[in-house]
Scaffold this motif. Structure first.
Motif, PDB file in Angstrom:
ATOM      1  N   THR A 174       0.836  -1.199   0.000  1.00  0.00           N
ATOM      2  CA  THR A 174       0.000   0.000   0.000  1.00  0.00           C
ATOM      3  C   THR A 174       0.876   1.256   0.000  1.00  0.00           C
ATOM      4  OG1 THR A 174      -0.138   0.118   2.417  1.00  0.00           O
ATOM      5  CG2 THR A 174      -1.818  -1.190   1.287  1.00  0.00           C
ATOM      6  N   LEU A 175       0.347   2.305  -0.637  1.00  0.00           N
ATOM      7  CA  LEU A 175       1.029   3.595  -0.643  1.00  0.00           C
ATOM      8  C   LEU A 175       0.020   4.688  -0.344  1.00  0.00           C
ATOM      9  CD1 LEU A 175       3.433   5.491  -1.157  1.00  0.00           C
ATOM     10  CD2 LEU A 175       2.858   5.422  -3.598  1.00  0.00           C
ATOM     11  N   GLY A 176       0.338   5.496   0.655  1.00  0.00           N
ATOM     12  CA  GLY A 176      -0.488   6.636   1.016  1.00  0.00           C
ATOM     13  C   GLY A 176       0.397   7.843   1.242  1.00  0.00           C
ATOM     14  N   VAL A 177      -0.234   8.960   1.499  1.00  0.00           N
ATOM     15  CA  VAL A 177       0.476  10.210   1.788  1.00  0.00           C
ATOM     16  C   VAL A 177      -0.157  10.807   3.031  1.00  0.00           C
ATOM     17  CG1 VAL A 177       0.911  12.560   0.961  1.00  0.00           C
ATOM     18  CG2 VAL A 177       1.039  10.648  -0.630  1.00  0.00           C
ATOM     19  N   LYS A 178       0.676  11.304   3.941  1.00  0.00           N
ATOM     20  CA  LYS A 178       0.154  11.997   5.118  1.00  0.00           C
ATOM     21  C   LYS A 178       1.003  13.224   5.386  1.00  0.00           C
ATOM     22  CE  LYS A 178       2.671   9.732   8.856  1.00  0.00           C
ATOM     23  NZ  LYS A 178       2.540   9.057  10.126  1.00  0.00           N
TER      24      LYS A 178
ATOM     25  N   ASP B  12      -1.434  -4.853 -10.319  1.00  0.00           N
ATOM     26  CA  ASP B  12      -1.784  -6.069  -9.561  1.00  0.00           C
ATOM     27  C   ASP B  12      -1.036  -6.230  -8.246  1.00  0.00           C
ATOM     28  OD1 ASP B  12      -3.582  -6.897 -11.575  1.00  0.00           O
ATOM     29  OD2 ASP B  12      -1.953  -7.812 -12.705  1.00  0.00           O
ATOM     30  N   ILE B  13      -0.336  -5.196  -7.775  1.00  0.00           N
ATOM     31  CA  ILE B  13       0.440  -5.333  -6.542  1.00  0.00           C
ATOM     32  C   ILE B  13       0.330  -4.132  -5.618  1.00  0.00           C
ATOM     33  CG2 ILE B  13       2.601  -4.456  -7.552  1.00  0.00           C
ATOM     34  CD1 ILE B  13       2.319  -7.295  -4.977  1.00  0.00           C
ATOM     35  N   LEU B  14       0.151  -2.928  -6.154  1.00  0.00           N
ATOM     36  CA  LEU B  14       0.173  -1.711  -5.344  1.00  0.00           C
ATOM     37  C   LEU B  14      -1.233  -1.157  -5.144  1.00  0.00           C
ATOM     38  CD1 LEU B  14       1.875   0.541  -3.964  1.00  0.00           C
ATOM     39  CD2 LEU B  14       1.775   1.753  -6.147  1.00  0.00           C
ATOM     40  N   LEU B  15      -1.624  -1.012  -3.888  1.00  0.00           N
ATOM     41  CA  LEU B  15      -2.893  -0.376  -3.543  1.00  0.00           C
ATOM     42  C   LEU B  15      -2.608   1.088  -3.216  1.00  0.00           C
ATOM     43  CD1 LEU B  15      -4.523  -3.063  -1.227  1.00  0.00           C
ATOM     44  CD2 LEU B  15      -5.167  -2.484  -3.568  1.00  0.00           C
ATOM     45  N   LEU B  16      -3.227   1.982  -3.965  1.00  0.00           N
ATOM     46  CA  LEU B  16      -3.005   3.408  -3.788  1.00  0.00           C
ATOM     47  C   LEU B  16      -4.169   4.030  -3.049  1.00  0.00           C
ATOM     48  CD1 LEU B  16      -1.240   5.863  -4.420  1.00  0.00           C
ATOM     49  CD2 LEU B  16      -2.459   6.069  -6.582  1.00  0.00           C
ATOM     50  N   ASP B  17      -3.887   4.650  -1.920  1.00  0.00           N
ATOM     51  CA  ASP B  17      -4.899   5.344  -1.136  1.00  0.00           C
ATOM     52  C   ASP B  17      -5.544   6.413  -2.020  1.00  0.00           C
ATOM     53  OD1 ASP B  17      -6.271   7.129   0.541  1.00  0.00           O
ATOM     54  OD2 ASP B  17      -4.870   6.827   2.181  1.00  0.00           O
ATOM     55  N   PRO B  18      -6.891   6.447  -2.096  1.00  0.00           N
ATOM     56  CA  PRO B  18      -7.569   7.432  -2.947  1.00  0.00           C
ATOM     57  C   PRO B  18      -7.201   8.882  -2.614  1.00  0.00           C
ATOM     58  CG  PRO B  18      -9.141   5.818  -2.132  1.00  0.00           C
ATOM     59  CD  PRO B  18      -7.830   5.550  -1.445  1.00  0.00           C
ATOM     60  N   LEU B  19      -6.903   9.172  -1.361  1.00  0.00           N
ATOM     61  CA  LEU B  19      -6.517  10.537  -0.985  1.00  0.00           C
ATOM     62  C   LEU B  19      -5.105  10.891  -1.456  1.00  0.00           C
ATOM     63  CD1 LEU B  19      -7.981  10.619   2.623  1.00  0.00           C
ATOM     64  CD2 LEU B  19      -8.980  11.557   0.534  1.00  0.00           C
ATOM     65  N   ALA B  20      -4.313   9.882  -1.804  1.00  0.00           N
ATOM     66  CA  ALA B  20      -2.935  10.123  -2.229  1.00  0.00           C
ATOM     67  C   ALA B  20      -2.821  10.373  -3.727  1.00  0.00           C
ATOM     68  CB  ALA B  20      -2.065   8.931  -1.845  1.00  0.00           C
ATOM     69  N   ILE B  21      -3.847  10.025  -4.490  1.00  0.00           N
ATOM     70  CA  ILE B  21      -3.765  10.100  -5.949  1.00  0.00           C
ATOM     71  C   ILE B  21      -3.304  11.476  -6.426  1.00  0.00           C
ATOM     72  CG2 ILE B  21      -5.105  10.040  -8.086  1.00  0.00           C
ATOM     73  CD1 ILE B  21      -6.711   7.741  -6.828  1.00  0.00           C
ATOM     74  N   MET B  22      -3.904  12.540  -5.915  1.00  0.00           N
ATOM     75  CA  MET B  22      -3.554  13.876  -6.412  1.00  0.00           C
ATOM     76  C   MET B  22      -2.121  14.269  -6.076  1.00  0.00           C
ATOM     77  SD  MET B  22      -5.655  16.456  -4.016  1.00  0.00           S
ATOM     78  CE  MET B  22      -5.859  16.172  -2.292  1.00  0.00           C
ATOM     79  N   TYR B  23      -1.497  13.602  -5.106  1.00  0.00           N
ATOM     80  CA  TYR B  23      -0.126  13.931  -4.727  1.00  0.00           C
ATOM     81  C   TYR B  23       0.916  13.116  -5.489  1.00  0.00           C
ATOM     82  CZ  TYR B  23      -2.364  16.300  -0.847  1.00  0.00           C
ATOM     83  OH  TYR B  23      -3.146  17.136  -0.083  1.00  0.00           O
ATOM     84  N   VAL B  24       0.515  11.978  -6.042  1.00  0.00           N
ATOM     85  CA  VAL B  24       1.495  11.094  -6.677  1.00  0.00           C
ATOM     86  C   VAL B  24       1.218  10.833  -8.158  1.00  0.00           C
ATOM     87  CG1 VAL B  24       2.125   9.966  -4.513  1.00  0.00           C
ATOM     88  CG2 VAL B  24       0.298   9.007  -5.922  1.00  0.00           C
ATOM     89  N   ILE B  25       0.238  11.492  -8.730  1.00  0.00           N
ATOM     90  CA  ILE B  25      -0.096  11.272 -10.132  1.00  0.00           C
ATOM     91  C   ILE B  25       1.117  11.552 -11.020  1.00  0.00           C
ATOM     92  CG2 ILE B  25      -0.989  13.577 -10.628  1.00  0.00           C
ATOM     93  CD1 ILE B  25      -3.295  11.989 -12.116  1.00  0.00           C
ATOM     94  N   GLY B  26       1.384  10.643 -11.938  1.00  0.00           N
ATOM     95  CA  GLY B  26       2.525  10.777 -12.839  1.00  0.00           C
ATOM     96  C   GLY B  26       3.843  10.285 -12.267  1.00  0.00           C
ATOM     97  N   SER B  27       3.827   9.745 -11.057  1.00  0.00           N
ATOM     98  CA  SER B  27       5.064   9.307 -10.402  1.00  0.00           C
ATOM     99  C   SER B  27       5.548   7.961 -10.932  1.00  0.00           C
ATOM    100  CB  SER B  27       4.851   9.176  -8.894  1.00  0.00           C
ATOM    101  OG  SER B  27       4.603  10.426  -8.317  1.00  0.00           O
TER     102      SER B  27
END
Length: 97
Positions: A22-26, A50-65
């Motif tokens: 999982t990947l999130g941002v805080k 098929d392996i990384l779960l992205l926290d929906p709140l993190a999407i705007m911070y990591v888009i294009g990464s």
């Protein structure tokens, strides 16, 4: 949206034991935001490669990464190369947008 290198994907598969990474941002760190890595047995967020779960709140911070796995003399780690980050701390643990 997010690219995962083959090396990073292999590493994630080796540590996830059939589950997901999982990947999130805080808020936190010396630059304002911090990446938060974890493991999950259940699919409870957006699944990438098929392996990384992205926290929906993190999407705007990591888009294009791009997520890569780095092996150095001092150790190995997952890293996020984030094109939307305007600054990051020296250790790479935190960033600002």
């Amino acid at each position: 949206m997010i690219t995962i290198t083959e090396k990073a994907k292999e590493y994630m598969q080796s540590i996830s034991n059939g589950g997901y990474v999982t990947l999130g941002v805080k808020g936190g760190g010396c630059s304002g935001f911090k990446y938060v890595w974890g493991l999950s047995e259940t699919k409870n967020a957006e699944l990438i490669d098929d392996i990384l779960l992205l926290d929906p709140l993190a999407i705007m911070y990591v888009i294009g990464s791009k997520i890569d796995y780095i092996t150095e003399l001092g150790g190995s780690f997952l890293t996020v190369v984030n094109p939307t980050a305007t600054a990051k701390c020296g250790c790479g643990e935190s960033f600002s947008v």
